[in-house]
Design a protein around this motif. Structure first.
Motif, mmCIF file in Angstrom:
data_model
loop_
_atom_site.group_PDB
_atom_site.id
_atom_site.type_symbol
_atom_site.label_atom_id
_atom_site.label_comp_id
_atom_site.label_asym_id
_atom_site.label_seq_id
_atom_site.Cartn_x
_atom_site.Cartn_y
_atom_site.Cartn_z
ATOM 1 N N PHE A 1 38.147 64.086 67.243
ATOM 2 C CA PHE A 1 37.183 64.637 66.291
ATOM 3 C C PHE A 1 35.817 64.014 66.631
ATOM 4 N N VAL B 1 32.274 63.188 65.237
ATOM 5 C CA VAL B 1 31.793 63.070 63.847
ATOM 6 C C VAL B 1 30.507 63.862 63.595
ATOM 7 N N PRO B 2 30.253 64.239 62.338
ATOM 8 C CA PRO B 2 29.079 65.060 62.006
ATOM 9 C C PRO B 2 27.764 64.383 62.392
ATOM 10 N N GLU C 1 32.171 73.174 63.605
ATOM 11 C CA GLU C 1 31.795 73.507 62.233
ATOM 12 C C GLU C 1 30.340 73.134 61.983
ATOM 13 N N VAL D 1 27.448 72.688 58.980
ATOM 14 C CA VAL D 1 27.318 72.473 57.535
ATOM 15 C C VAL D 1 25.831 72.449 57.181
ATOM 16 N N LYS E 1 28.935 76.370 54.785
ATOM 17 C CA LYS E 1 29.541 75.840 56.011
ATOM 18 C C LYS E 1 30.256 76.980 56.711
ATOM 19 N N THR F 1 23.563 70.125 60.860
ATOM 20 C CA THR F 1 24.642 69.140 60.940
ATOM 21 C C THR F 1 25.916 69.847 61.400
ATOM 22 N N PHE G 1 29.983 69.319 63.567
ATOM 23 C CA PHE G 1 31.008 68.444 64.144
ATOM 24 C C PHE G 1 32.027 69.310 64.855
ATOM 25 N N ALA H 1 27.155 58.757 59.276
ATOM 26 C CA ALA H 1 28.107 57.649 59.176
ATOM 27 C C ALA H 1 27.950 56.714 60.358
ATOM 28 N N ARG I 1 36.830 60.369 67.480
ATOM 29 C CA ARG I 1 37.898 59.648 66.808
ATOM 30 C C ARG I 1 39.222 60.379 66.936
ATOM 31 N N VAL J 1 42.484 61.897 65.605
ATOM 32 C CA VAL J 1 42.940 62.435 64.315
ATOM 33 C C VAL J 1 44.384 62.940 64.464
ATOM 34 N N GLN K 1 45.698 66.230 60.048
ATOM 35 C CA GLN K 1 44.247 66.234 59.792
ATOM 36 C C GLN K 1 43.573 67.390 60.542
ATOM 37 N N GLU L 1 44.064 70.518 58.644
ATOM 38 C CA GLU L 1 43.207 70.526 57.465
ATOM 39 C C GLU L 1 41.741 70.785 57.856
ATOM 40 N N LEU L 2 41.319 70.114 58.925
ATOM 41 C CA LEU L 2 39.906 70.210 59.348
ATOM 42 C C LEU L 2 39.536 71.617 59.812
ATOM 43 N N HIS M 1 39.646 76.667 57.852
ATOM 44 C CA HIS M 1 38.747 77.780 57.519
ATOM 45 C C HIS M 1 38.149 78.464 58.747
#
Lengths: 491, 491, 491
Positions: free
Chosen positions: B114, B116-117, B136, B138, B143, B161, B163, B194, B238, B240, B244, B247-248, B251
């Motif tokens: 993954f 990160v954003p 994705e 956002v 999003k 933004t 990711f 982050a 990262r 995952v 996850q 889930e990520l 959509h």
């Protein structure tokens, strides 16, 4: 022997002088400065009346913050003043190359004054901060004049001859101007048909023969009218009588009267010239709540701004308020503080150490420094207290916030490269991070799902919010549950 | 007298020391180098984990060819890497000023990872080379997430933004990116909400008071969440879990499902964000035959590319093939080799001798060199063997060819200044020279009419053709008649 | 004692030498110059046949005026010549950065000659000054050829292969060209498929293997056709027979035949390629009276000029005429004198002292000089006699006039950044100052109301007017009343 001794002592003295000399020479070399440097230090002044306050070295300052004293006095008299910021690239070439072709100026005209006709080799946009006046545009075919007041935005196209009158008896007419040169990046000039003190007429550039033939007037009169500067006369701002003001402004229309026509398809020069108001025009974007107001005119919505891709913004924050952290997607804002003081906080991944001190002496090595890219992942804290008369820069992409403490705070800004720009908030109800899925937030921020759900959604206000201090009691009553979530989450 | 003698000797010694001192000083001066020069030689490294491989001096190379090792490691971990080419003007300022504001990067994400954003102060365009993933976007309002795979092109607008997730269990997700900075030419940064290892959160730029008030969370928790870097934590990519990932990406839509809407008049941000595929989209231009395939998306046909005026191209050549000589009318291509090796041949009328070695030390004299225009009429042979991981530049107007020998060759390219650009072939069925009248060919090339008629029309293939070696026997049988024409013509 | 004395004297001598030495050292330092400076002084020449006349130092000249000898001979033979101006920024970097990416060239082809096919990595616009010819464009799909003559404007898009024929038996074909490079600012090259004297074929850039496979011709013939330059052959302009001319131009159409189609919606490449005429086309703006004619094609009116934002102008002044003072709002004109001599007068608020001499040696300090803004309000008189073959620059916003004395004067100009540009006259019937209200004129010029009313309205002509000398008698009879107004007004 004594003589020999004396001689020897003398010699020793001489030798030590020689040593000291050589030593001193070393010191000289360490202090070596290229000779042109010294010439540069000699202030260049216009003839009296225009003192060039000069560029204040602010070695401990952030390059994004221009204090009031950074302005140069371009014109100053009892009738008013024009102050101008130096080229941004002069402050920090590597940080501001993208706004090299923009200049910022502040004008103030005393009551009952007249700014004489002139044109610029630059496009510009004016925002009126205070007072009441009339601006008139003249071309070789037409003329148009408009009443302007606080919040009015006026586009001045390059080469259009214009003049202005402060029509108010008591309040100065005050405005800021963003200037976009057309000949050379960041350089422009004003062109005046009439001479004034310290300012020659552009007709001075022509021979008497040409002027006589051009105006069809006797050659011997030309000199009296145009040559030299008006050594004992008036400046570019002049005192006028109430009668003259009445006469000068009798044809002026109020821009709001013509409001509906702005949307017409006929985009001629006069549409572009028509002023509009940031507070009353429908097409202006606004945020507003108890803590602040924000008004912004986008180049997509106003023909006056479209080709220059400039946005104009007005921010008004109540005492003890916070402009919630946000960034602009593509636009750099040049912002002027019109009232009060605030804390400006910005996160910048760019390093600028030594940018200021070194720039004039070591331009190329520094340019090389730009190329040696900083890949440290470090974020720099830009924190500064900005007050009335200061200017600060918010580059594109940089997260940024403003905090007003003891008084209302008003700032106005010009946005550069403002086409299709969006403002993304990082906190508040409309907040990019609150739109992350819970799992994305958890993986990204390394927090549990309960914290992830609440972290970016606990702020109920949008755009402007109260500072911690101003609602500390309220919050402490309301939020213990949230604190326990964090405890629960193992923080 | 002895005392005097001793004194005199001492004096002589002192004097000689003084001399030597002064002499040494001369030597010092001759070796004088500005101190900043030496500072530049000290390598600047990011903190461990990001080794800056540095710029490889390739003094015997053509400036148009960037070997694999020219990339800098911007990020590297077990989860993947990001590599970036230095600014093109750092390699050869005079040749590449026109593409100064473009940067090229290569990304690889391991399976189950993954990214990160974050957002950039730059627009960019991504081309997926291999693997399967979800990207994705956002904003503070919406999003959108899309499945992407080989050949997909994704526009990333400045400030959005975004990711990404590698959704494949075994294959790395691999993509290239062209980056167009909005703040300063050729310079951009990534902005992360982050923290991660070696990467600070942009919230580090804000005071705890501001963050506490902004998020409406207790001040004492702010530090734990955002400050510093995550020294023992994970990088920007990262690992995952499959759950996850599910889930990520739940959509995510497939861009091809929305294919028809791309043509709609409603050009909102989501149209621009929607990926498209180079192999399946109708509006992509293609050449194809037994020897190669070429796919190109023009900015005129895709809203995603329009404002950046960038074209995206994919070339696939069979073993023993030739991409027939051609040039681009206005576009400079930055081309990355994805598979195999090929010979790159290009004709350049520009001289670049010494461009590389001198550039940092003697920038201005070299700029002067540019002004002293080369009017020799000489054409330089740019010949290089380019292999997987290399980048090569094809400037506008330059005749150019590629020859694959021992294996299939795949390259992908971003075209800069690609509006209204045409590709003109110099050989093959579609060939500018075959459209010259016979008399023009005769006068131009100084040949007889029989040669003139056959010279540019003997190649039956278009765009891609077999190399001499690969069909030598065939040709030798077919072409004796043509050889005799040349003999007849007196060659 | 004597020995001691001698020693002491020797010592004193040595010490004084040491002193002198140190002193000399001071002098050395003052004369210090960086070593690379000397390298620059070595002239770089192309091979014989193309003499580089070099840049003529015109230390007493205004940087806005380029005398005929400033042109470099890019090509010269019995068949014609191509002359080119150096980069404008080489003359005066601070004044001409805004036109850095434009180059100016003059072509002359003798009767019965042919300019061989080639393309440029630059867009360009051609204006025919004299003669009759045919220009042909070839792409890999089509070809189109057009008859051109005096006043015809031809757009040559970047990368389009083209050639030209002088179809007249006696008159040279003469044209000027403005060139807009696409690869690097102010730099471009010509690309020739065929070799000629001092000019290599671009096929020289390819290996024999590639050429053989590309054209499907035997490898051993490739070298004979393309390699090297044609040492004993012809230049890029070649003598052709009347029969060859007939053959070369048989498909040519006259642009005026296709006139009506220019307005069609189908803006393909051929619309852009179609020449138009400054004297006959309806969309050309014109001023005309007894004293002069002015014709100008705006980029808004012609597709051929639109994307380059270039205007093309033709000025024709009678003997003893005045082009009334005016300025261009946004456009800088690069003007070439085609016939006669005239006095060029211009008012410039920019200072340029020492710009020329210092530029190569002290580029950065001078750049610093630019930053140290001149705020003196001074207006500089730019006065120069410009004659056939000279070029002069009229920057945006600068009031400017031309006076022809002893002969007709013809000049042609290319306007840079010409979108939405207006020309504002300062004298004559259409005159910006005559549109000022009387009170504004009085306050601005410090004159009484009678003078104010007559000052800018006494010239009955527009755009062009007679010089003082040419109608002195007429004026003296007509104007005594005006003179008495001035006396009355206290002058």
């Amino acid at each position: 022997m004594t003589m020999t001794k004396k001689l020897v002592i003398t010699l020793l003295l001489l030798i030590s002088i020689a040593f000291v000399h050589c030593l001193a020479f070393h010191v000289d070399l360490e202090e070596f400065e290229p000779p042109q440097q010294e010439e540069q230090d000699v202030p260049r002044r216009g003839p009296g009346g225009r003192s060039s306050e000069g560029w204040e070295e602010e070695s401990t300052e952030f390059p994004y913050h221009f204090r009031k004293r950074s302005f140069k006095n371009w014109f100053q008299s009892n009738e008013g003043f024009v102050k101008m910021l130096p080229k941004f690239t002069k402050r920090a070439r590597n940080l501001f190359r993208g706004i090299e072709n923009y200049r910022f100026a502040l004008f103030e005209m005393e009551p009952n004054t007249f700014l004489v006709p002139h044109h610029l080799d630059a496009d510009s946009v004016v925002l009126v901060l205070q007072g009441h006046g009339v601006v008139e545009f003249v071309t070789d075919k037409t003329k148009e004049s408009f009443h302007v007041t606080k919040g009015d935005v006026v586009r001045l196209p390059s080469g259009v001859t214009h003049f202005a009158t402060n029509t108010n008896q008591t309040v100065p007419l005050r405005f800021v101007k963003i200037i976009v040169p057309v000949n050379n990046p960041g350089q422009f000039k004003d062109y005046f048909p009439a001479r004034s003190q310290f300012q020659q007429s552009y007709f001075t550039g022509f021979s008497k023969e040409v002027l006589s033939a051009s105006f069809n007037i006797p050659e011997e009169l030309v000199g009296r009218l145009f040559s030299g500067s008006q050594q004992t006369g008036q400046g570019i701002m002049r005192r006028v009588s109430p009668d003259q003001i009445k006469e000068l402004t009798k044809h002026a229309t109020s821009p709001s009267n013509k409001h509906k026509e702005t949307k017409s398809k006929h985009k001629d020069i006069s549409t572009k010239l028509r002023p509009f108001n940031l507070f009353t025009q429908d097409s202006v974007s606004s945020y507003t709540n108890d803590f602040g107001h924000f008004h912004e005119a986008h180049p997509e919505s106003f023909d006056q701004l479209q080709d220059l891709r400039i946005a104009v913004a007005w921010t008004n924050m109540s005492q003890g308020s916070l402009f919630l952290p946000h960034y602009n997607s593509k636009t750099t804002f040049i912002t002027f503080v019109e009232n009060g003081c605030a804390r400006y906080e910005m996160a910048s991944p760019y390093s600028f150490q030594g940018e200021q001190q070194q720039q004039e002496q070591q331009w190329w090595p520094q340019q090389g420094g730009e190329e040696e890219e900083d890949m440290s992942g470090q974020v720099h804290k830009i924190v500064s207290r900005v007050c009335k008369g200061d200017v600060f820069i918010i580059p594109a992409g940089h997260p940024f916030t403003l905090v007003s403490h003891d008084e209302n705070f008003v700032s106005v800004g010009f946005g550069i490269h403002a086409s299709n720009c969006t403002r993304t908030f990082l906190a508040g109800q409309e907040n990019v991070l609150s739109n992350l899925d819970t799992v994305a937030t958890r993986v990204t921020f390394g927090v549990g799902s309960k914290v992830a759900e609440k972290l970016f959604t606990s702020q109920n206000h949008s755009y402007f919010a109260p500072t911690t201090r101003s609602h500390q009691q309220t919050r402490e009553k309301r939020e213990p549950s949230f604190q326990s979530i964090f405890s629960f989450a193992g923080f």
